[in-house]
Design a protein around this motif. Structure first.
Motif, PDB file in Angstrom:
ATOM      1  N   ASP A  54     -14.741   0.453   3.814  1.00  0.00           N
ATOM      2  CA  ASP A  54     -13.836   0.879   2.651  1.00  0.00           C
ATOM      3  C   ASP A  54     -13.012  -0.545   2.049  1.00  0.00           C
ATOM      4  O   ASP A  54     -12.152  -0.905   3.034  1.00  0.00           O
ATOM      5  CB  ASP A  54     -12.554   1.668   2.970  1.00  0.00           C
ATOM      6  N   SER A  55     -13.437  -1.057   1.192  1.00  0.00           N
ATOM      7  CA  SER A  55     -12.963  -2.701   0.709  1.00  0.00           C
ATOM      8  C   SER A  55     -11.658  -2.304   0.439  1.00  0.00           C
ATOM      9  O   SER A  55     -10.896  -3.498   0.446  1.00  0.00           O
ATOM     10  CB  SER A  55     -13.812  -3.075  -0.427  1.00  0.00           C
ATOM     11  N   THR A  56     -10.877  -1.195   0.068  1.00  0.00           N
ATOM     12  CA  THR A  56      -9.490  -1.232  -0.134  1.00  0.00           C
ATOM     13  C   THR A  56      -8.535  -1.222   1.055  1.00  0.00           C
ATOM     14  O   THR A  56      -7.411  -1.023   0.915  1.00  0.00           O
ATOM     15  CB  THR A  56      -9.427  -0.031  -1.262  1.00  0.00           C
ATOM     16  N   GLU A  57      -9.369  -0.996   2.394  1.00  0.00           N
ATOM     17  CA  GLU A  57      -8.461  -0.750   3.374  1.00  0.00           C
ATOM     18  C   GLU A  57      -7.324  -1.929   3.652  1.00  0.00           C
ATOM     19  O   GLU A  57      -7.462  -2.877   3.179  1.00  0.00           O
ATOM     20  CB  GLU A  57      -9.244  -0.475   4.411  1.00  0.00           C
ATOM     21  N   PHE A  58      -6.319  -1.646   4.322  1.00  0.00           N
ATOM     22  CA  PHE A  58      -5.176  -2.424   4.528  1.00  0.00           C
ATOM     23  C   PHE A  58      -4.300  -2.771   3.613  1.00  0.00           C
ATOM     24  O   PHE A  58      -3.052  -2.999   3.603  1.00  0.00           O
ATOM     25  CB  PHE A  58      -5.762  -3.848   5.274  1.00  0.00           C
ATOM     26  N   LEU A  59      -4.718  -2.762   2.366  1.00  0.00           N
ATOM     27  CA  LEU A  59      -4.102  -3.514   1.038  1.00  0.00           C
ATOM     28  C   LEU A  59      -3.859  -2.139   0.113  1.00  0.00           C
ATOM     29  O   LEU A  59      -2.922  -2.256  -0.628  1.00  0.00           O
ATOM     30  CB  LEU A  59      -5.000  -4.252   0.327  1.00  0.00           C
ATOM     31  N   GLU A  60      -4.631  -0.896   0.020  1.00  0.00           N
ATOM     32  CA  GLU A  60      -4.093  -0.005  -0.844  1.00  0.00           C
ATOM     33  C   GLU A  60      -2.899   0.643  -0.690  1.00  0.00           C
ATOM     34  O   GLU A  60      -2.296   1.271  -1.583  1.00  0.00           O
ATOM     35  CB  GLU A  60      -5.306   1.232  -0.678  1.00  0.00           C
ATOM     36  N   ILE A  61      -2.017   0.363   0.384  1.00  0.00           N
ATOM     37  CA  ILE A  61      -0.871   1.137   0.435  1.00  0.00           C
ATOM     38  C   ILE A  61       0.149   0.284  -0.204  1.00  0.00           C
ATOM     39  O   ILE A  61       1.302   1.021  -0.564  1.00  0.00           O
ATOM     40  CB  ILE A  61      -0.372   1.094   2.071  1.00  0.00           C
ATOM     41  N   ILE A  62       0.072  -0.999  -0.533  1.00  0.00           N
ATOM     42  CA  ILE A  62       0.903  -1.548  -1.326  1.00  0.00           C
ATOM     43  C   ILE A  62       1.506  -1.139  -2.646  1.00  0.00           C
ATOM     44  O   ILE A  62       2.713  -0.994  -2.854  1.00  0.00           O
ATOM     45  CB  ILE A  62       0.414  -3.260  -1.284  1.00  0.00           C
ATOM     46  N   TRP A 114      -1.060  -3.427  21.406  1.00  0.00           N
ATOM     47  CA  TRP A 114      -0.688  -2.022  21.001  1.00  0.00           C
ATOM     48  C   TRP A 114      -1.779  -1.412  20.394  1.00  0.00           C
ATOM     49  O   TRP A 114      -2.526  -1.685  19.600  1.00  0.00           O
ATOM     50  CB  TRP A 114       0.275  -2.101  19.707  1.00  0.00           C
ATOM     51  N   LEU A 115      -1.877   0.032  21.227  1.00  0.00           N
ATOM     52  CA  LEU A 115      -3.076   0.889  20.635  1.00  0.00           C
ATOM     53  C   LEU A 115      -2.286   1.928  19.970  1.00  0.00           C
ATOM     54  O   LEU A 115      -1.412   2.811  20.384  1.00  0.00           O
ATOM     55  CB  LEU A 115      -3.625   1.371  21.910  1.00  0.00           C
ATOM     56  N   SER A 116      -2.888   2.461  18.789  1.00  0.00           N
ATOM     57  CA  SER A 116      -2.558   3.642  17.992  1.00  0.00           C
ATOM     58  C   SER A 116      -3.767   4.225  17.878  1.00  0.00           C
ATOM     59  O   SER A 116      -4.868   3.613  17.744  1.00  0.00           O
ATOM     60  CB  SER A 116      -1.846   3.197  16.977  1.00  0.00           C
ATOM     61  N   ARG A 117      -3.619   5.492  17.574  1.00  0.00           N
ATOM     62  CA  ARG A 117      -4.731   6.579  17.323  1.00  0.00           C
ATOM     63  C   ARG A 117      -4.287   7.647  16.560  1.00  0.00           C
ATOM     64  O   ARG A 117      -3.198   8.075  16.656  1.00  0.00           O
ATOM     65  CB  ARG A 117      -5.369   7.005  18.575  1.00  0.00           C
ATOM     66  N   GLY A 118      -5.312   8.265  15.848  1.00  0.00           N
ATOM     67  CA  GLY A 118      -4.905   9.522  15.139  1.00  0.00           C
ATOM     68  C   GLY A 118      -5.884   9.645  13.701  1.00  0.00           C
ATOM     69  O   GLY A 118      -6.911   9.100  13.582  1.00  0.00           O
ATOM     70  N   LEU A 119      -5.414  10.748  13.278  1.00  0.00           N
ATOM     71  CA  LEU A 119      -6.304  11.218  12.145  1.00  0.00           C
ATOM     72  C   LEU A 119      -6.231  10.304  10.924  1.00  0.00           C
ATOM     73  O   LEU A 119      -5.164   9.931  10.306  1.00  0.00           O
ATOM     74  CB  LEU A 119      -6.012  12.711  11.720  1.00  0.00           C
ATOM     75  N   VAL A 120      -7.291  10.010  10.189  1.00  0.00           N
ATOM     76  CA  VAL A 120      -7.323   9.147   8.694  1.00  0.00           C
ATOM     77  C   VAL A 120      -6.804  10.124   7.779  1.00  0.00           C
ATOM     78  O   VAL A 120      -7.120  11.240   7.756  1.00  0.00           O
ATOM     79  CB  VAL A 120      -8.585   8.361   8.683  1.00  0.00           C
ATOM     80  N   LYS A 174      -0.869  10.782   1.223  1.00  0.00           N
ATOM     81  CA  LYS A 174      -0.260   9.316   1.596  1.00  0.00           C
ATOM     82  C   LYS A 174       1.105   9.086   0.935  1.00  0.00           C
ATOM     83  O   LYS A 174       1.994   8.758   1.612  1.00  0.00           O
ATOM     84  CB  LYS A 174      -1.132   8.491   1.017  1.00  0.00           C
ATOM     85  N   GLU A 175       1.223   9.762  -0.049  1.00  0.00           N
ATOM     86  CA  GLU A 175       2.503   9.787  -0.868  1.00  0.00           C
ATOM     87  C   GLU A 175       3.768  10.173  -0.116  1.00  0.00           C
ATOM     88  O   GLU A 175       4.712   9.666  -0.029  1.00  0.00           O
ATOM     89  CB  GLU A 175       2.510   9.954  -2.350  1.00  0.00           C
ATOM     90  N   LYS A 176       3.437  11.395   0.350  1.00  0.00           N
ATOM     91  CA  LYS A 176       4.407  12.127   1.171  1.00  0.00           C
ATOM     92  C   LYS A 176       4.870  11.463   2.344  1.00  0.00           C
ATOM     93  O   LYS A 176       6.103  11.254   2.716  1.00  0.00           O
ATOM     94  CB  LYS A 176       3.962  13.496   1.605  1.00  0.00           C
ATOM     95  N   CYS A 180      -3.179   1.477   8.643  1.00  0.00           N
ATOM     96  CA  CYS A 180      -4.329   1.621   9.381  1.00  0.00           C
ATOM     97  C   CYS A 180      -4.978   3.019   9.391  1.00  0.00           C
ATOM     98  O   CYS A 180      -6.150   2.980   9.841  1.00  0.00           O
ATOM     99  CB  CYS A 180      -4.033   1.110  10.890  1.00  0.00           C
ATOM    100  N   PHE A 181      -4.293   3.757   8.779  1.00  0.00           N
ATOM    101  CA  PHE A 181      -4.739   5.154   8.895  1.00  0.00           C
ATOM    102  C   PHE A 181      -4.935   5.866   7.322  1.00  0.00           C
ATOM    103  O   PHE A 181      -5.136   7.221   7.372  1.00  0.00           O
ATOM    104  CB  PHE A 181      -3.896   6.113   9.761  1.00  0.00           C
ATOM    105  N   PHE A 182      -4.503   4.707   6.487  1.00  0.00           N
ATOM    106  CA  PHE A 182      -5.038   5.475   4.925  1.00  0.00           C
ATOM    107  C   PHE A 182      -6.404   4.799   4.549  1.00  0.00           C
ATOM    108  O   PHE A 182      -6.761   3.541   4.719  1.00  0.00           O
ATOM    109  CB  PHE A 182      -4.070   4.722   4.225  1.00  0.00           C
ATOM    110  N   LYS A 183      -7.205   5.836   4.054  1.00  0.00           N
ATOM    111  CA  LYS A 183      -8.407   5.261   3.650  1.00  0.00           C
ATOM    112  C   LYS A 183      -8.590   6.403   1.968  1.00  0.00           C
ATOM    113  O   LYS A 183      -8.195   7.157   1.753  1.00  0.00           O
ATOM    114  CB  LYS A 183      -9.478   5.665   4.586  1.00  0.00           C
ATOM    115  N   ASN A 184      -9.710   5.366   1.586  1.00  0.00           N
ATOM    116  CA  ASN A 184     -10.031   5.891  -0.011  1.00  0.00           C
ATOM    117  C   ASN A 184     -10.451   7.261   0.395  1.00  0.00           C
ATOM    118  O   ASN A 184     -11.044   7.724   0.990  1.00  0.00           O
ATOM    119  CB  ASN A 184     -10.919   4.812  -0.593  1.00  0.00           C
ATOM    120  N   SER A 185     -10.015   8.120  -0.842  1.00  0.00           N
ATOM    121  CA  SER A 185     -10.494   9.439  -0.911  1.00  0.00           C
ATOM    122  C   SER A 185     -12.148   9.746  -0.931  1.00  0.00           C
ATOM    123  O   SER A 185     -12.620  10.687  -0.482  1.00  0.00           O
ATOM    124  CB  SER A 185      -9.825  10.327  -1.981  1.00  0.00           C
TER     125      SER A 185
END
Length: 343
Positions: free
Chosen positions: A67-75, A183-189, A196-198, A240-245
């Motif tokens: 996903d080329s938008t990862e890491f930056l799409e949240i901004i 630092w280790l994090s894990r969870g559902l994307v 995401k907005e919520k 890190c856990f947001f990804k394009n739909s």
């Protein structure tokens, strides 16, 4: 609130991720919150061999994911919620400063920790690596990624929470500082834009409360740097856990490692890091970290649906691999997808 209470609120906020927000009030929230169970890692048979023999999972630099938008799409989402939210103009202006937004856009982030090199407490620049698992252990979509050559499998784990030394919380979205300030994090994307907005709204509402208390106590200038850190860190934890739909078919469960740069430059200082290097994907060199996991957490191997007619030798080889590595309790299954293959 007292000054001490506001200070504590800033520190607490910087460790939050707000990734549970979409599941709050859901009748299946307990099930979702224990979603670390029955996850799997799709890979080639060569990767399976490497994972079991080296007892390592490969984590890839987040900038090189599919996903080329990862890491930056949240901004832009942060900017949208800040601009349109019911917050004071001073709050919006404070966090929409170009210097803060530009810092967020930078891949190179930092957190405060004790350096392994000189044992001092300081800001530690880190890099972010991810390992992708899935909640769907027989997905045609995922088999098409990894198994079109008939050499794909997936490795099933009973629980994601017992895969690594030092990480043993059953909750889905959780983080844990491991040895060596990793630092280790894990969870559902999270794929759904509304979800995401919520997450972002709930975070900014908490931040606005802290900001207002600092303003009321006339402490904003004193704690400006801490407040900015309390803004950036939850964003770094969330994104890190947001990804394009468009990728929601992956049903990804993700494990993230934030590793200090000084550790990456001297990986032998951490016994859980087996390798820091690059692999080639097309014409691109992709940074990776091989990190040790507990092979006892493996519960099953699933063979892909493309080789049902000639899978006996493949299965025999996998069985021997498991036996020789003392994994006698790991079961081998065949995909249930009734796929016909045309040569």
């Amino acid at each position: 609130m007292t000054e001490a209470e506001v200070f504590a609120s800033c520190l607490a906020l910087s460790h939050c991720h707000f990734l549970d927000t979409p599941y709050e009030g859901d009748p299946f929230s307990d099930e979702l919150n224990s979603g670390a169970s029955n996850v799997c890692h799709y890979c080639t048979i060569d990767t399976l061999l490497s994972i079991i023999e080296k007892q390592c999972l490969r984590f890839t630099d987040v900038r090189f994911l599919n996903d080329s938008t990862e890491f930056l799409e949240i901004i832009p989402l942060i900017e949208h919620v800040l601009t349109n939210g019911n917050y004071s103009s001073s709050f919006k202006q404070f966090f929409l400063q170009p210097s803060i937004i530009e810092d967020l856009k930078s891949y190179r982030q930092s957190y405060s920790a004790i350096s392994n090199v000189d044992q001092t407490y300081k800001d530690m620049p880190y890099r972010t690596y991810t390992c992708s698992l899935s909640k769907n252990c027989d997905s045609l979509n995922m088999w098409n990624y990894y198994a079109t050559s008939s050499a794909g499998v997936n490795i099933g784990f009973d629980f994601a929470w017992n895969m690594f030394e030092g990480s043993n919380s059953y909750k889905t979205n959780t983080g844990k500082r491991l040895s060596g300030d990793i630092w280790l994090s894990r969870g559902l994307v999270i794929y759904n834009n509304f979800d995401k907005e919520k997450c972002v709204i709930k975070f900014l509402d908490h931040l606005f409360n802290v900001y207002s208390n600092l303003l009321q106590l006339n402490l904003l200038d004193k704690y400006r740097a801490l407040l900015v850190q309390s803004f950036k860190e939850p964003i770094n934890n969330m994104r890190c856990f947001f990804k394009n739909s468009h990728f929601d078919g992956e049903q990804e469960y993700r494990i993230v490692l934030k590793i200090p740069e000084e550790t990456l430059r001297s990986p032998k200082s951490n016994s859980n890091i087996a390798d820091v290097s690059f692999f080639r994907r097309g014409k691109v060199l992709v940074p990776y970290v091989d990190y040790k996991f507990k092979k006892s957490s493996i519960s099953q191997i699933v063979m892909n649906p493309y080789n049902c007619e000639d899978s006996s030798m493949m299965e025999l080889g996998i069985q021997e691999l498991l036996t020789m590595n003392n994994l006698d309790n790991v079961k081998i299954y065949h995909s249930n997808i009734p796929l016909r293959r045309y040569d």
